[in-house]
Design an enzyme around this catalytic site. Sequence first.
Site, PDB file in Angstrom:
ATOM      1  N   ARG A  89       0.849  -1.194   0.000  1.00 38.15           N
ATOM      2  CA  ARG A  89       0.000   0.000   0.000  1.00 38.15           C
ATOM      3  C   ARG A  89       0.884   1.242   0.000  1.00 38.15           C
ATOM      4  NH1 ARG A  89      -0.412  -2.436   4.893  1.00 38.15           N
ATOM      5  NH2 ARG A  89      -2.491  -3.230   4.444  1.00 38.15           N
ATOM      6  N   ASP A 142       4.882  -7.219   2.011  1.00 35.81           N
ATOM      7  CA  ASP A 142       4.165  -6.466   3.018  1.00 35.81           C
ATOM      8  C   ASP A 142       3.830  -7.420   4.150  1.00 35.81           C
ATOM      9  OD1 ASP A 142       2.798  -3.445   2.561  1.00 35.81           O
ATOM     10  OD2 ASP A 142       2.130  -4.551   4.320  1.00 35.81           O
ATOM     11  N   TYR A 156       9.945   8.251  15.931  1.00 35.04           N
ATOM     12  CA  TYR A 156      10.056   8.019  14.485  1.00 35.04           C
ATOM     13  C   TYR A 156      11.322   8.673  13.944  1.00 35.04           C
ATOM     14  CZ  TYR A 156       8.748   8.027   9.530  1.00 35.04           C
ATOM     15  OH  TYR A 156       8.724   7.852   8.162  1.00 35.04           O
ATOM     16  N   LYS A 204      14.506   6.959  11.940  1.00 33.23           N
ATOM     17  CA  LYS A 204      14.909   7.343  10.593  1.00 33.23           C
ATOM     18  C   LYS A 204      16.308   7.943  10.570  1.00 33.23           C
ATOM     19  CE  LYS A 204      11.479   5.777   8.293  1.00 33.23           C
ATOM     20  NZ  LYS A 204      11.676   4.642   7.352  1.00 33.23           N
TER      21      LYS A 204
END
Length: 281
Positions: free
Chosen positions: A16, A37, A154, A158
């Site tokens: 997705r 996925d 997050y 990253k």
Amino acid sequence: MLDLSGKSVIITGSGRGLGRAYALAVASAGGSVVVNDLEEESTNATVREITDKGGLAFGVAGSVADYEFTESLIARCVDEFGKLDGLVNNAGIYHVATPEDETELRMRRLIEVNVLGSMFAATHAFRQMASQGFGTIVNVTSGAHIGIRGFTTYGVSKGAVASLTYNMALEGQRVGVTVTGLSPMADTGKGENGARGLDAVGVDNRPSPAPVARLVTYLLSDQARNLNGQVVRLDSTGLSLLSPPHFRTRIAPGSFDSVDDVRSAFHTVLNGEVHAVGMPS
């Protein structure tokens, strides 16, 4: 249009959102795609979209946070296509939370998927590519690693992915493997949670995934080998490169035998080098 004919590419998190867009773009450029996925249904849906248009793809559902699974994912690609030309290290999760509201469970889960999952996939892919003497890894990072309020966990994850890119790119120089980073801003199609996340940081301009997918196609091509170690940003303002992190060249010398020596170094030299942190608002 770039031609990826003959190239086999694994795209994690491609059931997705942006990952799906990457998979469709790579297949449209002639590449053979391994769709991955977490869920079988979304994995197979992307595969059907590709094959219905005459492309070549198969799906492998599973979590990149599983070390043995990511090893088998690379092996499946090699078994089916004979080699591994590219990995788009896209699978990831996120949530919005201030440090006061964060929980251990959410932090652990996010780090497992975003950091360990990215490391597992990249490490197994690198080993295969090194044995071949060629290949490209595209690690998906985020502007959050520079700093965005509400995205501390997050952003940490990253930032790790960006560091993975820098370090693995140096290793890749030895064996013909190109490693680049991608920091995209687009409508990820993550539904209500994704929309709330963008709203939380004041992002109301959500461009189409199509330009980012075209960028991924370019990064997987032989024409982008000179970008080894670079993090590429694409958002509504345009395309840019992140300056690789480095210690600044202005240095306050000294033996620093006392705290006063340290204070003096900052007040006479280094305070003028202090820059604001965070993504531009």
